[in-house]
Scaffold this motif. Structure first.
Motif, mmCIF file in Angstrom:
data_model
loop_
_atom_site.group_PDB
_atom_site.id
_atom_site.type_symbol
_atom_site.label_atom_id
_atom_site.label_comp_id
_atom_site.label_asym_id
_atom_site.label_seq_id
_atom_site.Cartn_x
_atom_site.Cartn_y
_atom_site.Cartn_z
ATOM 1 N N HIS A 1 -0.997 2.808 3.839
ATOM 2 C CA HIS A 1 -1.266 3.695 4.969
ATOM 3 C C HIS A 1 -1.454 5.134 4.490
ATOM 4 O O HIS A 1 -2.330 5.862 4.997
ATOM 5 C CB HIS A 1 -0.121 3.615 5.978
ATOM 6 C CG HIS A 1 -0.355 4.443 7.211
ATOM 7 N ND1 HIS A 1 -1.426 4.240 8.062
ATOM 8 C CD2 HIS A 1 0.328 5.506 7.724
ATOM 9 C CE1 HIS A 1 -1.378 5.118 9.051
ATOM 10 N NE2 HIS A 1 -0.326 5.897 8.859
ATOM 11 N N SER A 2 -0.649 5.560 3.514
ATOM 12 C CA SER A 2 -0.838 6.909 2.951
ATOM 13 C C SER A 2 -2.228 7.040 2.345
ATOM 14 O O SER A 2 -2.889 8.083 2.484
ATOM 15 C CB SER A 2 0.221 7.182 1.882
ATOM 16 O OG SER A 2 1.516 7.148 2.423
ATOM 17 N N LEU B 1 -4.693 7.533 5.144
ATOM 18 C CA LEU B 1 -4.664 8.897 5.672
ATOM 19 C C LEU B 1 -5.373 9.863 4.728
ATOM 20 O O LEU B 1 -6.004 10.824 5.162
ATOM 21 C CB LEU B 1 -3.216 9.349 5.886
ATOM 22 C CG LEU B 1 -2.418 8.583 6.958
ATOM 23 C CD1 LEU B 1 -0.986 9.088 7.018
ATOM 24 C CD2 LEU B 1 -3.081 8.705 8.321
#
Length: 630
Positions: free
Chosen positions: A347-348, A351
């Motif tokens: 997820h990082s 982003l």
């Protein structure tokens, strides 16, 4: 024995350079005099900075035009030498590099050179210092290692020895064996620099094409091996490299330099029992036997877009992770993960980069040893919390921040799909398209990052590199370099974006940094695959009609084959009787795309001649961007 690097190889001010060099793992530096003269402080301060960083100043360089001077010029030359020796005492170094003179009196003979350097050696002896003499190819009199050694042996002083640079010794095509009779005790300092195979004036070649060890074609392992056998015990130093090349930053370049040097010395030590170069104890370079998986990070929207593309290529979603929002899509020996988690590394990565490849897994013999070698050469280790029922799979961060996991059969790692994933109920039968395995991955990066990526791969894994190819993009040039494992199980294309308008540069801008821009799958029969893709509404890249007319003229292909190629938007190449077929998908998020290939009769390339056609076709699918000028 000390591992060293020239300060002129690292960008930044002197204090920044020394800090980056120490952090990279070096124990010594060659202090380049322009770095000293630009430093705002006394020489003793430099000595203290180096000492605080546990760095030894192995030598001061360069000193030119000492020998072969007459009258007032000779007096000034020796006055400069005495001042330089005084400076060395303040710096805490005991070795000065003297390059053979390139401005000498017309009547100068070798006897005069010997007399001048003999006097210099006596002065150095009085001060407890030493001189390392290097024959420069552009010198008027002494322009080879053999001539410089002849001068050193004629003087026969422990305060005058030989300095060698692998570039000057080998770039003219000479073999390392010609140095085998060089007495090791006569050699005071050795610089290492690589180069491509180009016929060019050696001075211009050094300035514009000097490379870190491993990036060029010189036999540096043979060079080191010969000198080591001769008894050389001094520093091994990274010399000044290509001053015209894009620089990736001081700390990155220092790490690259250290990685390249340690990798070279490690290679030599494995064939020379008893050698001690003072390098870390490394496992052997790793044999990667294939891609175990490629993982995408996505949100619901881009995840659905990716699922549609995988379905159109006849992949099946076979399993889901036991506790995470991760799907396993399969066909043949290909495992594609689609991760839509809302936390964790993937997820990082989403982003930071948007939908993209965030991870890949390589099959290796020993996963732990792979991590040990990679981290010893400067790659950051990677770990994240391991949930209940999950495996702790060894991993590192690759260049660019992506993660590389390693799967072996020594433990349960190879059972990851059975341990961490559960089968899903099949709602319909999916006819495979004949995709067998991953043929290659293409990673796009800034041009100034290419050497870092290349060094990371060739120093960690058993991989060979191909020459760099310039690929014509409709809006500029992309430099491409292929690397692959010995049997071709793992192939990678490194593509460096040079301009701002190229599709590669656009991918970097949209994805906020380097990453995998396309994945190629291998088919055993491109025409059967193409027929199945047509049935599944695969969004293939449209290839211009003119391409097929030119193809027929170039290779003399018959009408039926041309019709098949045209119908499937298939590109074709042939070399030495071997054939290559390519189908591309239309680009999806951020310019990412898939490729399907078939290799016949041992074709080893990547269809480089077709790249401009592919890029031109892809450019028509991309939105037009305005480039802001300052």
């Amino acid at each position: 024995m000390c591992l060293s690097v020239s300060t002129t190889s690292i960008p930044g001010d002197l204090a920044e350079k020394l800090s980056a060099i120490a952090d990279a793992g070096f124990g010594g530096v060659e202090l380049h005099e322009p770095d000293l003269t630009a430093f705002d402080g006394p020489p003793s301060q430099i000595r203290n900075i180096a000492s605080d960083l546990d760095l030894k100043i192995c030598l001061l360089q360069p000193f030119h035009n000492l020998e072969g001077q007459v009258d007032a010029k000779r007096e000034r030359a020796f006055d400069r030498l005495k001042r330089k020796l005084d400076l060395m005492s303040e710096l805490g170094t005991e070795l000065l590099l003297i390059g053979s003179a390139f401005e000498v009196d017309a009547a100068t003979t070798e006897e005069q050179v010997i007399a001048d350097l003999g006097e210099a050696a006596k002065i150095a002896k009085e001060m407890g210092l030493r001189l390392a003499y290097m024959g420069l190819p552009w010198s008027d009199l002494v322009h080879s290692d053999e001539q410089a050694l002849r001068v050193v042996e004629a003087i026969d002083s422990p305060h005058l020895g030989l300095a060698l640079n692998s570039f000057f010794s080998l770039a003219d095509g000479s073999k390392p064996a010609r140095l085998r009779d060089t007495p090791g005790e006569r050699v005071f300092h050795v610089q290492l620099s690589d180069a491509p195979r180009i016929e060019m004036d050696i001075r211009r070649l050094k300035r514009h094409f000097g490379l870190l060890p491993g990036l060029g074609s010189l036999n540096l392992a043979g060079f080191v091996r010969v000198l080591s056998r001769a008894g050389y015990k001094g520093p091994w130093s990274i010399a000044r490299v290509n001053e015209a090349a894009p620089q990736p930053g001081g700390r990155t370049l220092a790490r690259d330099s250290y990685r390249s040097l340690v990798n070279l010395l490690d290679e030599v030590s494995r064939t020379e029992p008893g050698t001690d170069f003072g390098i870390p104890n490394l496992p052997e370079r790793i044999y990667a036997s294939g891609f175990e998986f490629v993982e995408f990070t996505a949100d619901e929207t881009s995840g659905a877009q990716l699922a549609d593309m995988l379905s159109a290529m006849c992949f099946r979603m076979e399993r889901k992770h036991v506790s995470k929002s991760v799907e396993l899509w399969r066909q043949g020996a290909i495992n594609i993960l689609v991760n839509t988690e809302k936390e964790g590394f993937a997820h990082s990565a989403f982003l930071g980069h948007g939908p993209s490849v965030c991870d890949m897994g390589l099959r290796v013999k020993d996963a732990d040893q792979t991590v040990q070698r990679a981290t010893a050469l400067g790659a950051p280790n990677f770990s994240q919390p391991v949930g209940t029922g999950e495996l702790d799979i060894p991993a590192i961060r690759g260049v660019g921040g992506n993660v590389v996991h390693f799967i072996d059969e020594k433990s349960d790692l190879h059972r990851v799909w059975d341990i961490e994933f559960e089968p899903v109920a099949k709602t319909k039968a999916t006819q495979p398209a004949g995709l067998r395995r991953i043929d290659h991955l293409a990673q796009t990066m800034r041009h100034d990052e290419m050497q870092s990526w290349l060094l990371y791969y060739i120093s960690t894994f058993e991989m060979a590199k191909s020459p760099i190819v310039n690929v014509a993009d409709p809006s500029g040039v992309v430099q491409s370099q292929a690397i692959e494992s010995p049997e071709g199980e793992v192939r990678l294309n490194l593509n460096g974006a040079v301009g701002r308008r190229t599709l590669a540069a656009s991918f970097l801008e949209d994805g906020f940094g380097a990453g995998v821009q396309h994945i190629a799958f291998q088919s055993d029969d491109i025409f059967e695959t193409s027929a199945q893709l047509l049935k599944s509404n695969f969004p293939s890249l449209s290839i211009p009609e003119n391409y097929y007319a030119d193809l027929q003229a170039t290779f003399g292909l018959d009408d039926d084959l041309i019709a098949q190629l045209r119908r499937g938007n298939i590109l074709y190449d042939r070399a030495a009787g071997a054939e290559y077929f390519q189908i591309y998908s239309r680009p999806i998020f951020n310019g990412f795309f898939f490729e399907i290939v078939e290799r016949r009769m041992g074709y080893t390339g990547y269809g480089a001649g077709n790249a401009p056609i592919r890029l031109a076709a892809q450019s028509k699918t991309q939105p037009v961007k305005e480039v802001q000028t300052q």
